[in-house]
Design an enzyme around this catalytic site. Structure first.
Site: not given
Lengths: 314, 428
Positions: B99, B184, B310, B329
């Protein structure tokens, strides 16, 4: 980091009024006491004091508001402060300015107190970390509206003489309501028993954990209640389907003279406004001065906000 | 490169069920030639000796989910800073997310990312491409062509393919060519307007909640599809107890798939969000303590295969916003091992199990020749002091962004040396 601490015999209040959750019972009682003194002042011909002379109050409203904004406006002026109101909803935000940018700009103008309303929960907390002056929350997202709960408490005390031991029902769109949350915390803190009543789709998750009993039936929920607080159905916050129709909502949850009979005989009605007449409340009932405290709420709102400004504007 | 021997080590290598005192010999090509208790210094008299002083040697960690800002978000993280962060955390192989800007969904982007990574990164990079074009959830990416260029797996990172027909086609197509699908799991209709777990905390903070059902329902859907289209299917991260129940049921039925969990969901719960700490706004969200302990149990029982960092670097601007608007995040690649060791120190997981989920398990899922110290493996090695206490100070972390979810946390256990292909690339 060295932090200077002043020792004082009286426990000083916290710097900001961000929510009832952050308030101690002493702090809330102090606000209510201060506010009582302003009630008669506001009814007298000469309403102006100079307690806040030389102080600058900025009302920063990211969300449209009429009564809260005018109430804070008037409260500041009656105490002698210089009041500036900014409606940010239609100017800076569109230019991509963030809350932080606005905060820094305003901070440079040395205000003594900022009153903020924002559509995002927690925005006043963020603001308070970045400015040097006191911050009063005038409603943030779905989190808190502390001055509304305080004015509701003052209104109840004014009529019923106390809050301790009363049974209070909060009805309607609990999910989207910051007023409901602040009132739950405050009424609980002041010793009332709180019921919340509403359709399941408008009830927040784990609401009982906030110390209330929840009902989906007005008859059961209103039983023996001394105060019935109605909430506005916040259609603008609803995305997707929460209810079949307003008609059905009114049938089951709209407050009518018949449903009011489920409550205690001398029960009084409150509403934070603005009202959707015929949706959550019968229009005649809303205007019935024998049972409705709506006008009084607005009136005492100014007194409560004067008290808050006086206490937090140091 | 000179031949090396690492002596006086406790070697933990779950790929060969090894947990013993011994030595590791690395040859001139950076490969492991001998490992274990029977390996002696005298076997290689001319080798350079590194005395590990009774600390622990494990295979270099394989992190299956990390975001590098290149291209497009270099201000958040670049290959150099990510490499430094990874190596100081004992991570030698990183699966990178697509992404970026532009999104990695075509062959020319893959060429760019591989070339750029080779020039600038000092860890093994395993790039993912997006599962659907532009991460739009509609058209599948060129799985075959992209795999041939070196793409390790396909994921839309924090987006889920919502359309069931599209997902069915993707899995059907992927089952034939054997590519890895990393999903996801989130139903958007159920999670919209939500930014934290739905429950008491969301009610108190006045924030939109995300129900555990948003996760569970996509897992159930995908596993139903998987039954018909048996492709290589991996769930990126789960967050709730209920998801584990679905996973257990399906694994018992013999369905083949793998499951990951973020170290954040293993170490924190929704209460840690406190007074709107945006660094703890994560996807999937932090949930109840009961969910957290269930996830730890899920690792113990083998229902969860891997722990990921992550790693999601975000700059200050993106986080200094009202909670609902703030970026989602947290960084974590550098603290991954130390934080995972907490579960050893508090006796909730055996040490070997933790190491397994960080090394050989991800390697098996990815089908890469990493995560092992077996003879002939690349000498990617992490050496750590199991007991060294330290406090996380984001400013000391090497990542370009400082959005650590565990700022100020007291940890026990720290990496002291990392080797990549036999070369010492990090030393504390």
């Amino acid at each position: 980091m060295a932090v200077q601490k002043k020792t004082s015999a009286i426990k000083s209040t916290s710097k900001h009024l961000l929510g009832i959750q952050n308030l101690s019972i002493l702090e809330s009682k102090r606000i209510l006491e201060e506010a009582k003194a302003f009630i008669s002042l506001n009814r007298s011909p000469s309403k102006k004091l100079d307690i806040l002379r030389g102080k600058t109050q900025i009302n920063l409203f990211f969300e449209p508001s009429t009564r809260t904004q005018s109430s804070f406006d008037l409260a500041g002026k009656r105490l002698g402060a210089d009041v500036m109101t900014m409606n940010v909803s239609n100017s800076a935000l569109k230019k991509g300015e963030t809350l932080m940018d606005t905060a820094m700009t305003l901070n440079a103008m040395h205000p003594d107190i900022i009153v903020i309303r924002h559509q995002d929960s927690g925005a006043p907390n963020l603001l308070s970390q970045k400015v040097n002056c006191a911050v009063i929350n005038a409603g943030d997202g779905q989190r808190e509206h502390p001055t509304q709960a305080l004015l509701d408490a003052l209104t109840i005390i004014n009529r019923k003489g106390k809050i301790e031991g009363l049974k209070i029902a909060i009805c309607g769109d609990i999910l989207h309501s910051r007023v409901a949350r602040s009132n739950i915390y405050l009424m609980n803190m002041l010793g009332a028993e709180v019921n919340v009543i509403g359709p399941k789709t408008l009830m927040p998750s784990s609401i009982e954990r906030l110390g209330v009993r929840s009902f989906t039936d007005m008859k059961k929920g209103l039983d023996k209640c001394d105060i019935v607080m109605m909430l506005r159905l916040q259609n603008e916050r609803m995305q997707g389907t929460f209810l079949p129709s307003k008609r059905e909502y009114y049938e089951f949850f709209g407050l009518t003279p018949e449903k009011l009979k489920f409550a205690s005989k001398d029960a009084l009605i409150m509403h934070p406004g603005p009202m959707n007449r015929g949706v959550e409340i019968d229009t005649k009932l809303a205007d019935d001065i024998n049972v409705s405290l709506v006008k009084e709420q607005v009136e005492l709102g100014v007194a409560v906000r004067m008290a808050c400004l006086k206490i937090y504007c140091k | 490169m000179k031949e090396k021997i690492l002596i006086n080590a406790r070697i933990i290598d779950p790929s060969q069920e090894m947990d013993e005192k011994g030595s590791v010999i690395i040859n001139e090509e950076g490969k492991i030639t001998a490992v274990g208790k029977n390996v002696k210094k005298d076997d290689v008299p001319s080798a350079e000796v590194i005395d590990v002083k009774n600390h622990i040697i494990i295979p270099g960690i394989v992190d299956m989910k990390a975001f590098v800002g290149e291209p497009g978000y270099e201000y958040k993280e670049n290959f150099r800073t990510l490499s430094q962060a990874a190596l100081s955390g004992g991570v030698t192989s990183v699966v990178t997310m697509p992404n970026t800007k532009p999104i990695i969904d075509n062959v020319s982007m893959v060429d760019f990312i591989i070339r750029r990574g080779r020039d600038k990164a000092s860890v093994n990079l395993f790039p993912c491409a997006s599962l659907t074009r532009e991460i739009g959830g509609k058209e599948m990416s060129e799985f075959g062509l992209l795999s041939a260029k070196g793409i390790i797996g396909f994921t839309d990172v924090v987006k889920t393919v919502q359309n069931t027909e599209t997902m069915a086609r993707i899995m059907d197509y992927a089952s034939d060519i054997g590519v890895l699908i990393m999903q996801h799991v989130e139903d958007y209709e159920l999670s919209k307007n939500g930014c934290i777990n739905e429950g008491e905390v969301s009610t108190r903070l006045g924030l939109g909640g995300i129900s555990y059902i948003a996760e569970k329902i996509i897992i159930e859907r995908d596993l139903t599809l998987l039954n018909k289209f048996p492709c290589r299917y991996h769930i990126n991260q789960i967050s709730s107890k209920d998801s584990l129940d679905v996973i257990e049921k399906n694994k018992e039925k013999g369905l083949k798939f793998s499951v990951g969990v973020s170290i954040n969901n293993l170490s924190l719960n929704e209460n840690d969000i406190g007074d709107f700490k945006t660094f703890l706004k994560l996807s999937p969200p932090l949930r109840l303590e009961d969910d957290r302990t269930s996830l730890v149990e899920g690792i113990k029982s083998g229902l969860i295969d891997v722990i990921v960092s992550d790693h999601t670097p975000e700059d200050e601007e993106g986080k200094r916003l009202p909670f609902a608007q703030a970026a989602t995040g947290a960084i974590g690649i550098e603290t991954l091992l130390s934080l995972a060791l907490e579960m050893h120190h508090n006796e909730s997981l055996p040490l070997t199990k933790i190491i397994e989920t960080l090394t050989i398990n991800p390697s098996k899922i990815l089908k890469i020749n990493k995560g092992s110290l077996k003879k002939g493996s690349d000498a990617d090695i992490c050496i750590f002091d199991l007991d060294k206490p330290w406090v996380v100070n984001a400013d000391d972390l090497k990542s370009k962004s400082k959005n650590s979810a565990i700022e100020g946390r007291k940890l026990q256990g720290k990496v002291i040396m990392t080797l990549l292909n036999g070369e010492v690339v990090f030393k504390s």
